[in-house]
Design a protein around this motif. Structure first.
Motif, mmCIF file in Angstrom:
data_model
loop_
_atom_site.group_PDB
_atom_site.id
_atom_site.type_symbol
_atom_site.label_atom_id
_atom_site.label_comp_id
_atom_site.label_asym_id
_atom_site.label_seq_id
_atom_site.Cartn_x
_atom_site.Cartn_y
_atom_site.Cartn_z
ATOM 1 N N TYR A 172 56.514 -1.029 -27.983
ATOM 2 C CA TYR A 172 55.383 -0.365 -27.342
ATOM 3 C C TYR A 172 54.412 -1.417 -26.815
ATOM 4 O O TYR A 172 54.347 -2.537 -27.336
ATOM 5 C CB TYR A 172 54.627 0.522 -28.343
ATOM 6 N N HIS A 173 53.636 -1.028 -25.814
ATOM 7 C CA HIS A 173 52.477 -1.808 -25.408
ATOM 8 C C HIS A 173 51.237 -0.969 -25.671
ATOM 9 O O HIS A 173 51.232 0.246 -25.421
ATOM 10 C CB HIS A 173 52.549 -2.197 -23.934
ATOM 11 N N ALA A 174 50.211 -1.623 -26.209
ATOM 12 C CA ALA A 174 48.955 -0.930 -26.524
ATOM 13 C C ALA A 174 47.795 -1.794 -26.070
ATOM 14 O O ALA A 174 47.796 -3.009 -26.309
ATOM 15 C CB ALA A 174 48.850 -0.649 -28.017
ATOM 16 N N LEU A 175 46.834 -1.182 -25.426
ATOM 17 C CA LEU A 175 45.583 -1.865 -25.103
ATOM 18 C C LEU A 175 44.591 -1.477 -26.190
ATOM 19 O O LEU A 175 44.246 -0.303 -26.337
ATOM 20 C CB LEU A 175 45.068 -1.440 -23.724
ATOM 21 N N VAL A 176 44.180 -2.466 -26.980
ATOM 22 C CA VAL A 176 43.295 -2.186 -28.109
ATOM 23 C C VAL A 176 41.931 -2.839 -27.885
ATOM 24 O O VAL A 176 41.809 -3.814 -27.144
ATOM 25 C CB VAL A 176 43.899 -2.677 -29.442
ATOM 26 N N THR A 216 49.881 -10.522 -29.371
ATOM 27 C CA THR A 216 48.981 -10.392 -28.226
ATOM 28 C C THR A 216 49.658 -10.917 -26.961
ATOM 29 O O THR A 216 50.084 -12.069 -26.903
ATOM 30 C CB THR A 216 47.669 -11.152 -28.472
ATOM 31 N N ILE A 217 49.747 -10.065 -25.954
ATOM 32 C CA ILE A 217 50.279 -10.468 -24.648
ATOM 33 C C ILE A 217 49.194 -11.149 -23.839
ATOM 34 O O ILE A 217 49.403 -12.219 -23.253
ATOM 35 C CB ILE A 217 50.812 -9.242 -23.879
ATOM 36 N N GLU A 218 48.011 -10.540 -23.812
ATOM 37 C CA GLU A 218 46.887 -11.097 -23.058
ATOM 38 C C GLU A 218 45.577 -10.585 -23.652
ATOM 39 O O GLU A 218 45.480 -9.397 -23.988
ATOM 40 C CB GLU A 218 46.986 -10.718 -21.586
ATOM 41 N N ALA A 219 44.611 -11.479 -23.787
ATOM 42 C CA ALA A 219 43.291 -11.117 -24.299
ATOM 43 C C ALA A 219 42.300 -11.058 -23.147
ATOM 44 O O ALA A 219 42.166 -12.032 -22.397
ATOM 45 C CB ALA A 219 42.830 -12.115 -25.355
ATOM 46 N N PHE A 220 41.636 -9.935 -22.995
ATOM 47 C CA PHE A 220 40.615 -9.763 -21.972
ATOM 48 C C PHE A 220 39.246 -9.822 -22.638
ATOM 49 O O PHE A 220 39.141 -9.965 -23.858
ATOM 50 C CB PHE A 220 40.819 -8.430 -21.254
ATOM 51 N N ALA A 223 39.041 -6.214 -24.457
ATOM 52 C CA ALA A 223 40.222 -5.617 -25.077
ATOM 53 C C ALA A 223 41.384 -6.595 -25.058
ATOM 54 O O ALA A 223 41.320 -7.651 -24.411
ATOM 55 C CB ALA A 223 40.604 -4.323 -24.347
ATOM 56 N N SER A 224 42.444 -6.228 -25.778
ATOM 57 C CA SER A 224 43.652 -7.049 -25.829
ATOM 58 C C SER A 224 44.877 -6.171 -25.582
ATOM 59 O O SER A 224 44.966 -5.052 -26.108
ATOM 60 C CB SER A 224 43.795 -7.722 -27.194
ATOM 61 N N LEU A 225 45.818 -6.698 -24.802
ATOM 62 C CA LEU A 225 47.079 -6.010 -24.564
ATOM 63 C C LEU A 225 48.086 -6.530 -25.585
ATOM 64 O O LEU A 225 48.359 -7.729 -25.649
ATOM 65 C CB LEU A 225 47.577 -6.260 -23.144
ATOM 66 N N LEU A 226 48.624 -5.625 -26.396
ATOM 67 C CA LEU A 226 49.531 -6.009 -27.475
ATOM 68 C C LEU A 226 50.946 -5.529 -27.211
ATOM 69 O O LEU A 226 51.164 -4.466 -26.629
ATOM 70 C CB LEU A 226 49.066 -5.402 -28.812
ATOM 71 N N LEU A 272 48.601 3.767 -24.921
ATOM 72 C CA LEU A 272 49.784 3.455 -25.728
ATOM 73 C C LEU A 272 51.009 3.953 -24.979
ATOM 74 O O LEU A 272 51.069 5.118 -24.574
ATOM 75 C CB LEU A 272 49.675 4.136 -27.101
ATOM 76 N N HIS A 273 51.997 3.052 -24.811
ATOM 77 C CA HIS A 273 53.158 3.390 -23.984
ATOM 78 C C HIS A 273 54.428 2.819 -24.600
ATOM 79 O O HIS A 273 54.466 1.644 -24.989
ATOM 80 C CB HIS A 273 52.951 2.824 -22.574
ATOM 81 N N ALA A 274 55.463 3.647 -24.702
ATOM 82 C CA ALA A 274 56.763 3.203 -25.213
ATOM 83 C C ALA A 274 57.528 2.531 -24.079
ATOM 84 O O ALA A 274 58.136 3.210 -23.242
ATOM 85 C CB ALA A 274 57.548 4.402 -25.758
ATOM 86 N N VAL A 275 57.487 1.198 -24.050
ATOM 87 C CA VAL A 275 58.031 0.470 -22.904
ATOM 88 C C VAL A 275 59.533 0.225 -23.004
ATOM 89 O O VAL A 275 60.205 0.037 -21.994
ATOM 90 C CB VAL A 275 57.321 -0.891 -22.712
#
Length: 309
Positions: A172-176, A216-220, A223-226, A272-275
């Motif tokens: 999954y990818h989640a923006l937290v 963590t894929i990318e930290a903004f 928020a952070s994309l996980l 939240l997305h099931a990639v």
């Protein structure tokens, strides 16, 4: 018809709350157990109890159980936006859109994956309860992405076993909100229904074992994309574990997300997305893997949070 039950409280339930004890003894949800208690249909040693009272091993428990609710029936009608990713004689993989449940449940009046498949002429396995035939795993109604449904009885049996035995890749990818520390880690915390009985789940001592890995894929800035993988598949697992870390999924107001941030990003559900979904094909024993791109609402929110950083 109501069902009168009388028994001694087992030793294994010593000290448990009454609602928890009822749930474990009779397979009720905590919320349903609380309703039975509130109706005065539970007595211990001849006296009515409150849901938060504690049970004592050996006490005489008398319960008037309500009749089980009738199972909802899938409504066969097409679901707008639900795309077929792959199909053969044994399985069908869909890209589940927002606002669609896996199968009908009591209280849910919206569209379902099963109803959408039946409504477009697809067949599914007849194994499983009538309202969820063919269903081997689920996504929350407002979680989008890859989901597989069994078409053959062989596929149902083998896929159910694969999910149970944790032989399936679920990514999954989640923006937290905020920035998890450390950036990469594992949450190993048991999950059960929230004591409030309001439909939420929570990290609860004595709950079902639940393990979530994140990176963590990318930290903004906000928020952070996980990237998230699961060892277990509990209801609301990612949402509960991220909230327990105090980094709830953006837009997930049920689990403590900031409504101001959600509004600014235009998110009206959990980000939240099931990639990705991968498993051994039940007919060929070859590994197959399916992916799903972000839907428009999540991509737009990601673009906004990236532009603000």
């Amino acid at each position: 018809m109501s069902d009168q039950r009388s028994l001694y409280v087992p030793e294994g339930l010593e000290g448990e709350r009454v609602d928890t004890a009822l749930a474990r003894l009779f397979g009720l949800s905590r919320g349903r157990a609380a309703e039975v208690i509130a109706a005065g249909d539970v007595q211990i040693d001849g006296r009515e109890v409150a849901k938060s009272d504690r049970v004592t091993a050996g006490a005489w428990l008398e319960v008037l159980l309500p009749p089980p609710p009738s199972a909802p029936v899938p409504i066969a009608e097409p679901v707008p936006g639900m795309a077929i990713v792959y199909e053969d004689d044994d399985i069908i993989v869909v890209n589940k859109p927002i606002g669609v449940a896996a199968h009908p449940t009591t209280g849910w009046t919206g569209p379902t994956v099963i109803g959408g498949l039946l409504g477009t002429g697809h067949t599914v396995a007849t194994s499983g309860a009538a309202e969820r035939q063919g269903i081997v795993h689920r996504l929350d109604a407002n979680t989008t992405g890859c989901m597989v449904v069994a078409k053959s009885e062989r596929a149902y049996s083998r896929l159910k076993r694969a999910f149970h035995d944790r032989e399936v890749t679920k990514r999954y990818h989640a923006l937290v909100q905020g920035h998890p520390d450390p950036f990469r880690g594992t949450v190993d915390a048991p999950i059960d229904r929230h004591p409030s009985g309001n439909g939420r789940f929570a990290v609860v001592a004595g709950g079902r074992p639940s393990v979530t890995h994140y990176d963590t894929i990318e930290a903004f800035r906000a928020a952070s994309l996980l990237d998230i993988t699961l060892e277990t598949g509990r209801t609301h697992q990612i949402r509960v574990h991220m909230s327990a870390l105090r980094h709830p999924c953006v837009g997930d107001l049920l689990y403590g997300a900031d409504p101001t941030l959600a509004a600014r990003l235009g998110v009206q559900r959990q980000w939240l997305h099931a990639v990705k979904l991968g498993f051994m094909h039940p007919a060929t024993d070859e590994y197959v893997e399916f992916t799903s791109a972000y839907p428009d609402d999540l991509q737009k929110a990601l673009d906004v949070v990236a532009a603000e950083s």
